[in-house]
Motif scaffolding. Structure first.
Motif, mmCIF file in Angstrom:
data_model
loop_
_atom_site.group_PDB
_atom_site.id
_atom_site.type_symbol
_atom_site.label_atom_id
_atom_site.label_comp_id
_atom_site.label_asym_id
_atom_site.label_seq_id
_atom_site.Cartn_x
_atom_site.Cartn_y
_atom_site.Cartn_z
ATOM 1 N N SER A 165 36.480 39.271 30.098
ATOM 2 C CA SER A 165 36.851 38.631 31.198
ATOM 3 C C SER A 165 37.420 39.403 32.306
ATOM 4 N N ILE A 166 37.202 39.571 33.403
ATOM 5 C CA ILE A 166 37.927 40.411 34.441
ATOM 6 C C ILE A 166 38.762 39.471 35.597
ATOM 7 N N ARG A 167 37.935 38.494 36.028
ATOM 8 C CA ARG A 167 38.760 37.480 36.829
ATOM 9 C C ARG A 167 37.876 36.465 37.291
ATOM 10 N N ASN A 168 38.444 35.207 37.613
ATOM 11 C CA ASN A 168 37.728 33.943 38.219
ATOM 12 C C ASN A 168 37.134 34.631 39.586
ATOM 13 N N TYR A 169 35.948 34.150 39.885
ATOM 14 C CA TYR A 169 35.436 34.458 41.098
ATOM 15 C C TYR A 169 36.098 33.748 42.210
ATOM 16 N N THR A 224 39.746 32.211 43.298
ATOM 17 C CA THR A 224 41.181 32.210 42.997
ATOM 18 C C THR A 224 42.004 30.963 43.902
ATOM 19 N N ILE A 246 33.297 33.077 36.011
ATOM 20 C CA ILE A 246 33.951 34.224 35.521
ATOM 21 C C ILE A 246 33.394 35.428 35.729
#
Length: 291
Positions: free
Chosen positions: A134-138, A140, A126
């Motif tokens: 949290s920004i994003r999952n590495y 997707t 993450i």
């Protein structure tokens, strides 16, 4: 293989004072317990060393290597890993975090893998901001991280690998002669050289948190008229050239050409026009090989 091999975590700090304690605690809080932690500080100009020294009062048996001059990531890490006694190691930046079951999942993958030539395992993570949000999952749903022979994936502009969620056999690192100390960043070059020789295995789990800040290394690739950006782009050119010499087929040269086109965009955004021209000429050379 023993059931609980020693894992060395090398935590590299450079001006990470707000985050380093959390990074170190994440190593100590692993569900897997046979861990050796080595801390290296690359002559930070903030109070990172003081924070580490205070943290070490609770953990006095942990090795700390503070540089008296700034050596850069690759040299500092190479110096630290030579002290490591583990069969495996993790390269942890002092602003990133390992989730509690990260190392347990990585070791289980090594022990249960079907790949006989396995050198590196890697997982999802993450991306978080300065405050830990949290920004994003590495990875997707659009990404397809591969296992086995992933050389084509590594050299192409497709799925990327992040060192934060990776574990490497120390024997593999030694065989590859460590990080290239002539480079300003280390991970892509290592993946290229390792993937040509060894298998990788992807772990479909979130294993770590990678912090993204305005001063993160990844942000520097696009800074305009910046000396550090120029060093990063020069390193990219060297890494691509190394891949060119490792390629064995027209298909691999075609994939490398796609990566070159992507890097040309980054060089242009950074206004590194001399390097952009050199990359353009290199692209012509690769194009000829891909026909």
């Amino acid at each position: 293989m023993q059931n609980f091999p020693l894992v060395s975590v090398i935590c590299l700090s450079y001006n990470h004072s707000p985050f380093v304690e959390e990074a170190l605690d994440s190593v100590m809080n692993q569900t897997y317990t046979n861990i050796e932690l080595i801390i290296a500080d690359d002559c930070s100009t903030d109070n990172s060393k003081k924070v580490i020294d205070n943290w070490l009062k609770k953990h006095p048996n942990i090795l700390f290597i503070p540089n008296v001059i700034n050596l850069g990531n690759t040299k500092t890490f190479n110096n630290a890993v030579k002290h490591a006694k583990g069969d495996y190691f993790i390269d942890l930046a002092a602003d990133d975090i390992l989730l509690p079951n990260c190392i347990e999942n990585q070791i289980k993958t090594f022990q249960n893998s079907k790949y006989k030539n396995l050198g590196i395992v890697y997982g999802n993570l993450i991306e978080i901001d300065e405050n830990g949000n949290s920004i994003r999952n590495y990875y997707t749903e659009e990404d397809y991280p591969e296992s086995g022979d992933i050389y084509k994936m590594v050299i192409a502009r497709t799925t990327k690998i992040c060192s934060v969620s990776s574990m490497i056999k120390k024997s593999v690192f030694e065989k590859l002669n460590y990080y290239d100390e002539n480079l300003a960043y280390e991970d892509l070059d290592l993946w290229v050289r390792a993937a040509r020789v060894f298998d990788f295995e992807y772990i479909d789990k979130v294993l770590a948190c990678k912090r993204e800040t305005p001063n993160s290394l990844s942000a520097h690739f696009l800074f305009k008229n910046n000396s550090k950006t120029k060093q990063l782009n020069l390193s990219t050119l060297k890494i691509l050239n190394n891949a060119y010499h490792l390629n064995k087929s027209k298909k691999e040269h075609q994939l490398l050409l796609g990566r070159i086109r992507f890097e040309m965009y980054k060089f242009f955004k950074a206004r590194n026009f001399i390097l952009l021209f050199k990359l353009f000429l290199f692209g012509i050379k690769v194009k000829f090989k891909s026909l």
